[in-house]
Design an enzyme around this catalytic site. Sequence first.
Site, PDB file in Angstrom:
ATOM      1  N   ALA A   1       2.189   9.796  15.107  1.00 45.07           N
ATOM      2  CA  ALA A   1       2.054  10.861  14.100  1.00 45.07           C
ATOM      3  C   ALA A   1       1.211  10.361  12.923  1.00 45.07           C
ATOM      4  CB  ALA A   1       3.434  11.299  13.611  1.00 45.07           C
TER       5      ALA A   1
ATOM      6  N   TYR B   1       4.447   6.154  14.751  1.00 42.78           N
ATOM      7  CA  TYR B   1       3.102   5.541  14.679  1.00 42.78           C
ATOM      8  C   TYR B   1       2.028   6.537  15.148  1.00 42.78           C
ATOM      9  CZ  TYR B   1      -0.287   1.653  15.457  1.00 42.78           C
ATOM     10  OH  TYR B   1      -1.371   0.794  15.445  1.00 42.78           O
TER      11      TYR B   1
ATOM     12  N   VAL C   1       0.822  -1.223   0.000  1.00 42.45           N
ATOM     13  CA  VAL C   1       0.000   0.000   0.000  1.00 42.45           C
ATOM     14  C   VAL C   1       0.855   1.272   0.000  1.00 42.45           C
ATOM     15  CG1 VAL C   1      -2.036  -1.065   1.074  1.00 42.45           C
ATOM     16  CG2 VAL C   1      -0.303   0.048   2.529  1.00 42.45           C
TER      17      VAL C   1
ATOM     18  N   LYS D   1      -1.012   7.910  12.931  1.00 40.30           N
ATOM     19  CA  LYS D   1      -2.399   7.631  13.322  1.00 40.30           C
ATOM     20  C   LYS D   1      -3.183   8.919  13.590  1.00 40.30           C
ATOM     21  CE  LYS D   1      -2.452   3.102  13.024  1.00 40.30           C
ATOM     22  NZ  LYS D   1      -3.079   2.507  11.828  1.00 40.30           N
TER      23      LYS D   1
ATOM     24  N   ILE E   1      -5.608  -4.887  20.938  1.00 45.90           N
ATOM     25  CA  ILE E   1      -6.306  -5.998  20.267  1.00 45.90           C
ATOM     26  C   ILE E   1      -5.316  -7.147  20.065  1.00 45.90           C
ATOM     27  CG2 ILE E   1      -7.715  -6.628  18.259  1.00 45.90           C
ATOM     28  CD1 ILE E   1      -8.923  -4.274  19.880  1.00 45.90           C
TER      29      ILE E   1
HETATM   30  P1  NAP Z   1      -1.296  -7.351  11.863  1.00 41.70           P
HETATM   31  O1  NAP Z   1      -1.896  -8.587  12.413  1.00 41.70           O
HETATM   32  O2  NAP Z   1       0.185  -7.182  11.900  1.00 41.70           O
HETATM   33  O3  NAP Z   1      -1.822  -7.170  10.353  1.00 41.70           O
HETATM   34  C1  NAP Z   1      -1.388  -6.154   9.519  1.00 41.70           C
HETATM   35  C2  NAP Z   1      -1.218  -6.717   8.125  1.00 41.70           C
HETATM   36  O4  NAP Z   1      -0.831  -5.628   7.240  1.00 41.70           O
HETATM   37  C3  NAP Z   1      -0.103  -7.760   8.048  1.00 41.70           C
HETATM   38  O5  NAP Z   1      -0.485  -8.875   7.263  1.00 41.70           O
HETATM   39  C4  NAP Z   1       1.013  -6.965   7.386  1.00 41.70           C
HETATM   40  O6  NAP Z   1       1.964  -7.771   6.706  1.00 41.70           O
HETATM   41  C5  NAP Z   1       0.216  -6.104   6.423  1.00 41.70           C
HETATM   42  N1  NAP Z   1       1.032  -5.046   5.852  1.00 41.70           N
HETATM   43  C6  NAP Z   1       2.117  -4.439   6.395  1.00 41.70           C
HETATM   44  N2  NAP Z   1       2.638  -3.562   5.543  1.00 41.70           N
HETATM   45  C7  NAP Z   1       1.881  -3.593   4.429  1.00 41.70           C
HETATM   46  C8  NAP Z   1       1.935  -2.899   3.200  1.00 41.70           C
HETATM   47  N3  NAP Z   1       2.903  -2.010   2.930  1.00 41.70           N
HETATM   48  N4  NAP Z   1       1.001  -3.176   2.264  1.00 41.70           N
HETATM   49  C9  NAP Z   1       0.038  -4.098   2.495  1.00 41.70           C
HETATM   50  N5  NAP Z   1      -0.054  -4.788   3.641  1.00 41.70           N
HETATM   51  C10 NAP Z   1       0.851  -4.540   4.609  1.00 41.70           C
HETATM   52  O7  NAP Z   1      -1.870  -6.065  12.597  1.00 41.70           O
HETATM   53  P2  NAP Z   1      -3.313  -5.724  13.219  1.00 41.70           P
HETATM   54  O8  NAP Z   1      -3.130  -5.630  14.662  1.00 41.70           O
HETATM   55  O9  NAP Z   1      -4.372  -6.562  12.652  1.00 41.70           O
HETATM   56  O10 NAP Z   1      -3.446  -4.228  12.692  1.00 41.70           O
HETATM   57  C11 NAP Z   1      -4.363  -3.811  11.689  1.00 41.70           C
HETATM   58  C12 NAP Z   1      -4.506  -2.301  11.776  1.00 41.70           C
HETATM   59  O11 NAP Z   1      -5.061  -1.948  13.046  1.00 41.70           O
HETATM   60  C13 NAP Z   1      -3.186  -1.539  11.661  1.00 41.70           C
HETATM   61  O12 NAP Z   1      -3.381  -0.360  10.925  1.00 41.70           O
HETATM   62  C14 NAP Z   1      -2.856  -1.208  13.094  1.00 41.70           C
HETATM   63  O13 NAP Z   1      -2.025  -0.078  13.185  1.00 41.70           O
HETATM   64  C15 NAP Z   1      -4.248  -0.966  13.651  1.00 41.70           C
HETATM   65  N6  NAP Z   1      -4.340  -1.100  15.112  1.00 41.70           N
HETATM   66  C16 NAP Z   1      -4.072  -2.284  15.733  1.00 41.70           C
HETATM   67  C17 NAP Z   1      -4.183  -2.357  17.114  1.00 41.70           C
HETATM   68  C18 NAP Z   1      -3.918  -3.616  17.882  1.00 41.70           C
HETATM   69  O14 NAP Z   1      -3.971  -3.573  19.127  1.00 41.70           O
HETATM   70  N7  NAP Z   1      -3.649  -4.747  17.235  1.00 41.70           N
HETATM   71  C19 NAP Z   1      -4.566  -1.236  17.847  1.00 41.70           C
HETATM   72  C20 NAP Z   1      -4.824  -0.058  17.185  1.00 41.70           C
HETATM   73  C21 NAP Z   1      -4.722   0.007  15.805  1.00 41.70           C
HETATM   74  P3  NAP Z   1       3.342  -8.135   7.530  1.00 41.70           P
HETATM   75  O15 NAP Z   1       2.912  -9.083   8.617  1.00 41.70           O
HETATM   76  O16 NAP Z   1       4.212  -8.776   6.485  1.00 41.70           O
HETATM   77  O17 NAP Z   1       3.886  -6.843   8.046  1.00 41.70           O
END
Ligand code: NAP
Length: 243
Positions: A153, A151, A59, A155, A184
């Site tokens: 900045a 992160y 992305v 978000k 999460i």
């Molecule tokens: P996750 O399990 O690490 O999933 C994120 C996915 O995005 C991974 O498969 C990752 O691949 C992929 N990704 C990374 N860089 C990418 C790129 N350049 N293009 C396309 N895909 C890419 O994380 P998650 O916890 O589900 O997070 C999802 C979203 O929620 C994120 O935006 C995160 O910042 C946000 N969020 C999460 C939490 C939490 O507590 N988990 C809290 C607040 C916000 P790789 O594994 O290869 O990097």
Amino acid sequence: MRTAIVTGAGSGIGYATSVKLANKGITVIMGDIIKDIGEKAKEVESLSKSKVIGLTVDVSDWNSTKEFYEEALKILGIDHVDILVNNAGIIRDALFVKMTPEQWDQVIKVHLYGTFNMTKQVIEGMIKYNWGRIINMSSASWMGNIGQANYSAAKAGIIGFTKTLARELGKYNITVNALVPGFIDTPMTRSVPEKIRKIIIDRIPLGKIGSPEDVANLIAFLVSDEASYLTGDIIEVTGGLTL
Ligand code: NAP
């Protein structure tokens, strides 16, 4: 029948969202940088009655998002998508004094450029059909979190982006909202040391870490017709962590 793009769909919140949307009868295009996203899509399709495809995309790269979007439309034989969930994310945590320019760039590129790039691909189609739902993934870290200057900045930037687009696109019946998940249980948070996990969970009034499905359920509501009067909203799903 609606069609949705979910980025970062191979893992965590993105995967759970793909399952949820597919189970609601939405055709899902799962995009992720991981190579086996096609296999993940087959898995999700087998759990639902909807068509689900998976394509690799970075992305943060404009050309990659353009090719991804064009390829998805071609495979499905459609000319636009109705729903975009800008979910792909990474963390590269470090105290600011130790943070490298590379760590700054990587996080800003995936979250901010990524959200811009994907939204640009879909927007003309949504305008043409006078209907659209865009969900951007922010984080409780937008308010500031030690070790996450990059992160936080990114978000916080996503919140400004969301509110501006909501103002610009409302007249086309396109809603744009941001989610603020708390803590999460996904691969992203599994690297947090056990001691810190416990401290965070102790601060959550509901007393437990959130599941990816907790976030996916909210996304499913926001993309539905029932949520047609919500736009520019920043919606928390934190179990009360930010109180
Ligand atoms: P996750 O399990 O690490 O999933 C994120 C996915 O995005 C991974 O498969 C990752 O691949 C992929 N990704 C990374 N860089 C990418 C790129 N350049 N293009 C396309 N895909 C890419 O994380 P998650 O916890 O589900 O997070 C999802 C979203 O929620 C994120 O935006 C995160 O910042 C946000 N969020 C999460 C939490 C939490 O507590 N988990 C809290 C607040 C916000 P790789 O594994 O290869 O990097």
